[in-house]
Scaffold this motif. Sequence first.
Motif, mmCIF file in Angstrom:
data_model
loop_
_atom_site.group_PDB
_atom_site.id
_atom_site.type_symbol
_atom_site.label_atom_id
_atom_site.label_comp_id
_atom_site.label_asym_id
_atom_site.label_seq_id
_atom_site.Cartn_x
_atom_site.Cartn_y
_atom_site.Cartn_z
ATOM 1 N N ARG A 7 0.803 -1.221 0.000
ATOM 2 C CA ARG A 7 0.000 0.000 0.000
ATOM 3 C C ARG A 7 0.842 1.279 0.000
ATOM 4 O O ARG A 7 0.334 2.365 -0.240
ATOM 5 C CB ARG A 7 -0.960 0.038 1.197
ATOM 6 N N SER A 8 2.125 1.169 0.317
ATOM 7 C CA SER A 8 2.946 2.381 0.339
ATOM 8 C C SER A 8 3.464 2.738 -1.056
ATOM 9 O O SER A 8 4.178 3.707 -1.244
ATOM 10 C CB SER A 8 4.125 2.193 1.299
ATOM 11 N N GLU A 9 3.098 1.906 -2.043
ATOM 12 C CA GLU A 9 3.580 2.161 -3.399
ATOM 13 C C GLU A 9 2.972 3.414 -4.012
ATOM 14 O O GLU A 9 1.869 3.809 -3.644
ATOM 15 C CB GLU A 9 3.169 1.000 -4.300
ATOM 16 N N PRO A 10 3.655 4.010 -4.997
ATOM 17 C CA PRO A 10 3.079 5.177 -5.653
ATOM 18 C C PRO A 10 1.798 4.858 -6.430
ATOM 19 O O PRO A 10 0.989 5.735 -6.656
ATOM 20 C CB PRO A 10 4.188 5.650 -6.604
ATOM 21 N N GLU A 11 1.623 3.609 -6.846
ATOM 22 C CA GLU A 11 0.415 3.246 -7.610
ATOM 23 C C GLU A 11 -0.382 2.200 -6.852
ATOM 24 O O GLU A 11 -0.362 1.011 -7.190
ATOM 25 C CB GLU A 11 0.804 2.667 -8.971
ATOM 26 N N PRO A 12 -1.077 2.596 -5.788
ATOM 27 C CA PRO A 12 -1.779 1.587 -4.989
ATOM 28 C C PRO A 12 -2.987 0.968 -5.690
ATOM 29 O O PRO A 12 -3.348 -0.168 -5.433
ATOM 30 C CB PRO A 12 -2.203 2.343 -3.725
ATOM 31 N N ASP A 13 -3.619 1.737 -6.586
ATOM 32 C CA ASP A 13 -4.853 1.230 -7.189
ATOM 33 C C ASP A 13 -4.612 0.768 -8.608
ATOM 34 O O ASP A 13 -4.911 1.468 -9.568
ATOM 35 C CB ASP A 13 -5.929 2.321 -7.162
ATOM 36 N N THR A 14 -4.041 -0.398 -8.742
ATOM 37 C CA THR A 14 -3.771 -0.926 -10.068
ATOM 38 C C THR A 14 -3.969 -2.430 -10.017
ATOM 39 O O THR A 14 -4.014 -3.014 -8.947
ATOM 40 C CB THR A 14 -2.346 -0.548 -10.514
ATOM 41 N N SER A 15 -4.119 -3.040 -11.188
ATOM 42 C CA SER A 15 -4.391 -4.473 -11.169
ATOM 43 C C SER A 15 -3.122 -5.246 -10.856
ATOM 44 O O SER A 15 -2.016 -4.858 -11.240
ATOM 45 C CB SER A 15 -4.997 -4.907 -12.501
ATOM 46 N N ASN A 16 -3.279 -6.337 -10.153
ATOM 47 C CA ASN A 16 -2.176 -7.228 -9.802
ATOM 48 C C ASN A 16 -2.766 -8.628 -9.655
ATOM 49 O O ASN A 16 -3.965 -8.830 -9.874
ATOM 50 C CB ASN A 16 -1.479 -6.753 -8.525
ATOM 51 N N ILE A 17 -1.930 -9.561 -9.258
ATOM 52 C CA ILE A 17 -2.376 -10.959 -9.208
ATOM 53 C C ILE A 17 -3.604 -11.128 -8.296
ATOM 54 O O ILE A 17 -4.526 -11.887 -8.601
ATOM 55 C CB ILE A 17 -1.181 -11.869 -8.799
ATOM 56 N N VAL A 18 -3.650 -10.390 -7.209
ATOM 57 C CA VAL A 18 -4.745 -10.548 -6.241
ATOM 58 C C VAL A 18 -6.052 -9.956 -6.790
ATOM 59 O O VAL A 18 -7.099 -10.610 -6.772
ATOM 60 C CB VAL A 18 -4.365 -9.907 -4.887
ATOM 61 N N THR A 19 -5.976 -8.734 -7.336
ATOM 62 C CA THR A 19 -7.204 -8.115 -7.872
ATOM 63 C C THR A 19 -7.704 -8.895 -9.100
ATOM 64 O O THR A 19 -8.898 -9.004 -9.329
ATOM 65 C CB THR A 19 -6.970 -6.640 -8.269
ATOM 66 N N ASN A 20 -6.757 -9.445 -9.874
ATOM 67 C CA ASN A 20 -7.175 -10.185 -11.074
ATOM 68 C C ASN A 20 -7.775 -11.547 -10.743
ATOM 69 O O ASN A 20 -8.682 -12.008 -11.440
ATOM 70 C CB ASN A 20 -6.003 -10.336 -12.040
ATOM 71 N N LEU A 21 -7.292 -12.195 -9.706
ATOM 72 C CA LEU A 21 -7.920 -13.462 -9.278
ATOM 73 C C LEU A 21 -9.359 -13.192 -8.862
ATOM 74 O O LEU A 21 -10.272 -13.958 -9.177
ATOM 75 C CB LEU A 21 -7.152 -14.075 -8.092
ATOM 76 N N ASP A 22 -9.555 -12.089 -8.169
ATOM 77 C CA ASP A 22 -10.885 -11.709 -7.688
ATOM 78 C C ASP A 22 -11.883 -11.574 -8.858
ATOM 79 O O ASP A 22 -13.035 -11.988 -8.754
ATOM 80 C CB ASP A 22 -10.757 -10.398 -6.900
ATOM 81 N N ILE A 23 -11.402 -11.001 -9.965
ATOM 82 C CA ILE A 23 -12.271 -10.835 -11.142
ATOM 83 C C ILE A 23 -12.858 -12.178 -11.591
ATOM 84 O O ILE A 23 -14.003 -12.273 -11.995
ATOM 85 C CB ILE A 23 -11.475 -10.181 -12.307
ATOM 86 N N PHE A 24 -12.027 -13.235 -11.478
ATOM 87 C CA PHE A 24 -12.483 -14.552 -11.941
ATOM 88 C C PHE A 24 -13.050 -15.415 -10.806
ATOM 89 O O PHE A 24 -13.283 -16.609 -10.974
ATOM 90 C CB PHE A 24 -11.332 -15.270 -12.647
ATOM 91 N N GLY A 25 -13.228 -14.809 -9.641
ATOM 92 C CA GLY A 25 -13.880 -15.529 -8.547
ATOM 93 C C GLY A 25 -12.973 -16.392 -7.694
ATOM 94 O O GLY A 25 -13.419 -17.345 -7.059
ATOM 95 N N TYR A 26 -11.664 -16.070 -7.682
ATOM 96 C CA TYR A 26 -10.716 -16.835 -6.868
ATOM 97 C C TYR A 26 -10.118 -15.948 -5.787
ATOM 98 O O TYR A 26 -9.927 -14.753 -6.006
ATOM 99 C CB TYR A 26 -9.573 -17.388 -7.724
ATOM 100 N N ARG A 27 -9.823 -16.572 -4.627
ATOM 101 C CA ARG A 27 -9.112 -15.833 -3.571
ATOM 102 C C ARG A 27 -7.642 -16.246 -3.595
ATOM 103 O O ARG A 27 -7.321 -17.347 -4.055
ATOM 104 C CB ARG A 27 -9.704 -16.194 -2.204
#
Length: 276
Positions: free
Chosen positions: A69-89
Motif C-alpha cells: 500500500r505504500s507504493e506510488p500506484e496503490p490502485d492498479t491491477s495485480n495478481i490478487v485483484t485479477n484473481l478476484d475478477i475470476f472468482g478466486y481468492r
Amino acid sequence: MEIGDFRLEQLSEGIFEVSPAGSIRKIRNHHEKETPNEPFSRVGLDPVLIDTGSNSILLDCGLGMGLDRSEPEPDTSNIVTNLDIFGYRPTDIDVVVLSHLHYDHAAGLSFTGTAGQVTASLPNARIYVQKLEWEAALGSIGSSPDVNGMGYEPDDLYRLVADGRIVFLEEERREIVPGITVIRTGGHTPGHQVVRIRRKGQTAYYCGDLIPNELYLNRFHAAKIDTDPLKAKKARMLLLQQCWRDQATLLFYHSVFRKAGMVVRDKNRGFALKKG
Ligand SMILES: [Zn+2]
C-alpha cells in the motif's frame, strides 16, 4: 479458454512501457499507435490461471504493483485483484510455476506489509522454480541487470525460501500435477522453464520469455533479450515445431496484440497463429 476440462484464464495487468534501463511503468492513456517492431518497449503482462478441478495453478505472478500500500500506484491491477475478477481468492491457489525469476514474473509473489515484513501474496501455494534459476538469481547480486534491463530481485524471495514454500527442481522435466508438465529450456535465463498443459487430446504451451509474444514466432536470429542467445534460439525453434505438431495453443505473457493462438504454418513454412 478450455483445454480438455481444464479452465484457463489470462490475468492481464495491463500494458507497460519498459525503458532500456529496465524501469517499467503502466501506460494508462495511450493515444499513439503501438509499435509492433519494438516488442520490449511496450509489453503486456499476463499470468495464466489454470483450474484443473483439483488444483488452482498460476503460471508466473506479475509485478505485484499495488499489493504494497505504500507504493506510488496503490490502485492498479495485480495478481490478487485479477484473481478476484475470476472468482478466486489468493488462498485458493495451491500451485505456482515461475518460468524464471526476473522481477516482472516473480515480484507478485510477495509484498511488504505495513510493519515492513515480507508477506506471501498466495499463502497456500507451493512454488516450482528450477534450482539453476535460483542459483543464477543469487549469482546476479551486485551485477548489472540483463541487456533488456529485466533483472533479478532475489531479496523478495528469501522469506518464501525460508518458509520452505519453494520447490527447487533439479530435473529437466516433471509432471507436477496430472496434465501439467514443466520443461527446462534455459536460454532466456539459465534455469528458464516452460509449461505444457495437456488434457483430453488438447494441448497448450506457456513459454514464458522464450516466446514472449507473437513477434517471436519467426524470429530465429539470436534475440538480445536472452542470456544465452544461441541456446534460446534453438530451444525456441524446437518448441515451436513441437507446438505445431501438437496443434497446440500458445499462451503469451508479454503480448500487446494477441494473447494466445494455435500455432500453424503459413505459406512460407513460417510459424503463425491461426486466424480468429
Ligand atoms: Zn518478462
